[in-house]
Design an enzyme around this catalytic site. Structure first.
Site, PDB file in Angstrom:
ATOM      1  N   GLU A 206       4.934   0.990  -3.673  1.00 10.05           N
ATOM      2  CA  GLU A 206       3.229   1.067  -3.243  1.00 10.05           C
ATOM      3  C   GLU A 206       3.027  -0.006  -2.517  1.00 10.05           C
ATOM      4  OE1 GLU A 206      -0.114   3.409  -5.470  1.00 10.05           O
ATOM      5  OE2 GLU A 206       1.476   3.199  -6.491  1.00 10.05           O
TER       6      GLU A 206
ATOM      7  N   GLU B 153      -3.206  -2.543 -14.026  1.00 15.00           N
ATOM      8  CA  GLU B 153      -3.418  -1.415 -13.816  1.00 15.00           C
ATOM      9  C   GLU B 153      -4.244  -0.512 -15.078  1.00 15.00           C
ATOM     10  OE1 GLU B 153      -1.817   2.423 -11.077  1.00 15.00           O
ATOM     11  OE2 GLU B 153      -0.600   1.155 -12.013  1.00 15.00           O
TER      12      GLU B 153
END
Length: 724
Positions: free
Chosen positions: A325, A608
């Site tokens: 990502e 996260e």
């Protein structure tokens, strides 16, 4: 590729030589075999369709002479390599290319210019494979190429070729192994003690053709390298030995890692310790803000925020630096920008990114992309994705177009910068205005909402308890208020009046839908935090809302129950409402979910998910689990302003607000920031029923303490004793 410089060099004395360098990909330059400059991954990642940046290097003129050779090493980088989680390659172009211009000035004032053209030659390099996600393979047996071939030229891109606005990516420091051991399965593992972003540097002398392989990961699971969170990113480098002394450094990739797994090493672990270093890279920003306290775990958390920012500010402010990502997600930065500009001199870095955001938003017709640069616009699987293909503006994520420039202006007071970024701000404002309902509610299009609410299931991070429309409408009100203030500052009177009118309508829509008798009809911590901090309530309602928020926080045992949207404002809402002790209890909580739970579990960056690692040491089963995401570290802004006590009373800190709020769990705190006018340092210590406050300030300051009248302080050293 290379060029001999002899035809461009006369017998006259050379007084200066300037190399300008860019690439569709990434490029490194060497003069007679010596590396030019300290930057890596040049020219970084910009919105290549519209902006292509170049680096500039001043060369030592004494190094140039007849027979000098200029060489360029080229890698795929972001331009032609793999990007995104669909596995696509070459979204911008299938082949990397480089361009250089060397301007040589002689003592008589004449100049010669050497440019990349058909006269250059190319040959394969020792780097036989290089990809940002998958890693790099280097064959040291290659040596100097025996055969060089004519280069192929490509058309000059239509993009504007311009100098960097932000800083280059450079090596920041080197870390030696903290521990080297063998895993339960017999694999050789290295722990560098810190989750970092960069690569390994290996010095080795072994038999020719021998291969050493390095895999990277952020955490261990079951005593082995935990690679599942990387998804499809291989994060693996391969080094093929020449038979002589070799130094390997894979500078055309990068990894997010704390641990490495080495195969093919035949020496001892002590020899590996001496031979191996982790190279930390990042955009070169000066550290300006610091925080320390009597609480060691809180100090570690603050350093986690710093390391998370360093690792994700690699030319683009990314969500994460390790998996398939590593994109410039706008929502993360929208909430983190105030923290970023306090910690580092990040103004130019963020301005550079905002210029890409402006170009990308203009291309979409006014809708801010989820990521900048917007590789999803080129992604073959994105157009059919109901989320990535959404044609509507998105709260918090899209609000970065307004919130980030406002954070920059609050920090530096630079009207010219604000004016330069006002175009992006207005594009987003207009897009939101178009989708508001008749009564001012932002209820159209996909919304991330309170993304990663800790009660959301691992496989559905958008399943927040706070309705996305509530988050969007509250955020829209803040956005239109900022737009009105920015227009006032820039002298755009008609704009300011229009933005204020829309803000009034949005506030009324929020109140009619969500406020009843001073309380919210949707009672979540995020809902109350946004309503309080964004100014959606009357003074009387704020008292009721603050009490309800504190009650919810206490009922949850002072554990976190907010996601991306609410976390940045939760402690601020509590302290503004008079519940400082509850804010401290949240901040210092160690049970999951909490900020210090991560520290208890050994984190050295911000995660996260609140539970990226579960209490039993296993990795969260969700598909999306990163151990280096800075968004939830946005609470550091409140730590700087309210715990530490330093905030701008006027944009650019023309006057500094000194307003610490000591709370339970801390005996002392010291916070500082380096401003253009000089340093500001605040230290407080609890002494019985008193607080000893020390202020050193290079700018005029105001001490705001409980019910006392404001205390004006001139620049200088001040010591005050205040009642708790």
């Amino acid at each position: 590729m290379r060029a001999a410089l002899a035809p461009a060099i006369s017998g006259d004395t050379i007084v200066s030589a300037v190399l300008r360098l860019t690439a569709l990909g990434v490029v490194e330059a060497r003069l007679d075999g010596a590396r030019i400059g300290s930057s890596v991954l040049t020219p970084g990642w910009s919105s290549y369709q519209w902006r292509l940046r170049y680096a500039e290097h001043d060369l030592d003129p004494h190094l140039l002479g007849a027979g000098s050779v200029l060489e360029l090493d080229l890698g795929a980088g972001w331009y032609a390599g793999r990007l995104g989680f669909y596995g696509s390659r070459g979204l911008y172009g299938e082949r990397a290319a480089a361009a250089a211009e060397l301007t040589i000035t002689y003592a008589d004032g004449s100049t010669r210019v050497v440019v990349t053209d058909e006269s250059w030659e190319w040959a394969p390099s020792p780097s036989i494979r290089a990809d940002l996600y998958d890693g790099q393979d280097i064959d040291a047996r290659a040596g100097d190429p025996a055969t060089w071939r004519a280069v192929t030229t490509v058309p000059t891109p239509a993009a504007s070729i311009e100098p960097y606005v932000g800083p280059p990516i450079e090596r920041q420091e080197y870390l030696e192994p903290l521990r080297i051991w063998y895993s339960p399965s017999g694999r050789l593992l290295i722990d560098f003690g810190q989750n970092l972003v960069g690569w390994l540097r290996l010095s080795v002398h072994g038999s020719r053709g021998s291969t050493i392989v390095a895999r990277h990961a952020e955490v261990l699971e079951g005593g082995e390298l935990a690679v599942r969170p990387l998804r499809t990113a291989r994060a693996t480098d391969t080094f093929i030995l020449s038979g002589g002394p070799d130094v390997f450094e894979p500078t055309f990739t990068f990894h997010g890692f704390r641990y490495a797994e080495i195969t093919g090493w035949t020496g001892s672990t002590a020899e590996l310790h001496d031979a191996l270093r982790a190279v930390v890279i990042g955009s070169s920003m000066r550290r300006i803000g610091r925080f320390s306290s009597s609480h060691p775990q809180l100090n570690r958390f603050h350093e986690n925020v710093v390391w998370g920012m360093r690792g994700n500010f690699v030319d683009v402010p990314t969500d994460c630096p390790q998996r398939d990502e590593r994109l410039g997600w706008t929502g993360d930065l929208a909430v983190f920008a105030p923290t970023a500009v306090f910690l580092f001199d990040a103004q130019d870095f963020l301005t550079d990114w905002m210029l890409d955001l402006t170009a990308e938003t203009e291309y979409t017709g006014g809708v801010v992309p989820f990521v900048v640069p917007n590789m999803f616009a080129l992604e073959r699987g994105a157009e059919s994705d109901p989320v990535l293909g959404s044609p509507f503006p998105t709260a918090v994520w899209g609000d970065a177009a307004v919130w980030v420039p406002w954070a920059l202006f609050q920090h530096d007071g630079d009207k010219a910068r604000l004016g330069r970024l006002y175009r992006a701000m207005t594009l987003h404002g207009e897009a939101v205005a178009r989708v508001l309902s008749a009564d001012g509610v932002w209820d159209r299009g996909f919304q991330f909402g309170d993304w990663l609410d800790p009660l959301a299931p691992p496989d559905d991070p958008a399943a927040s308890r706070t309705p996305p429309t509530l988050v969007a409408t509250a955020s829209g009100y803040r956005t239109f208020g900022i737009l009105a203030s920015a227009a006032d500052i820039l002298g755009h009177e008609a704009d300011a009046e229009r933005w204020r009118s829309i803000a009034t309508r949005v506030r009324a829509g929020f109140r009619s839908h969500y406020v009843h008798n001073g309380a919210l009809q949707i009672e979540t911590e995020t809902a109350y935090a946004l309503a309080i901090v964004f100014g959606l309530l009357t003074d009387g309602e704020r008292d009721t809302a603050g009490a309800r928020l504190a009650a919810l926080v206490r009922a949850n045992g002072h554990r976190i129950s907010t996601g991306f949207a609410g976390t940045a404002y939760l402690t601020e809402a509590l302290s503004e409402s008079g519940y400082v002790d509850d804010a401290y209890a949240l901040l210092l909580q160690t049970e999951c979910p909490s900020w210090l739970y991560q520290v208890e579990m050994g984190a050295t960056t911000v995660w996260e998910r609140w539970d990226s690692m579960l209490p039993d040491g296993s990795v969260n089963p969700g598909e999306m689990t990163s151990f280096n995401h800075y968004a939830l570290g946005s609470v550091a802004d409140w730590m700087h302003r309210t715990v530490g006590g330093i905030a701008p009373l006027e944009p650019g800190y023309r006057r500094v607000l000194i307003a610490p709020r000591p709370g339970p769990g801390l005996e002392w705190c010291e916070t500082s920031i380096e401003l253009p006018s000089g340093p500001v340092r605040v230290r407080w210590r609890v002494v019985g029923d008193l607080v000893a406050l020390t202020v050193d300030t290079a700018a005029p300051a105001v001490v705001r303490w409980r019910d006392l009248a404001d205390i004006e302080l001139p620049p200088g050293h001040h010591e005050l004793t205040l009642s708790r």
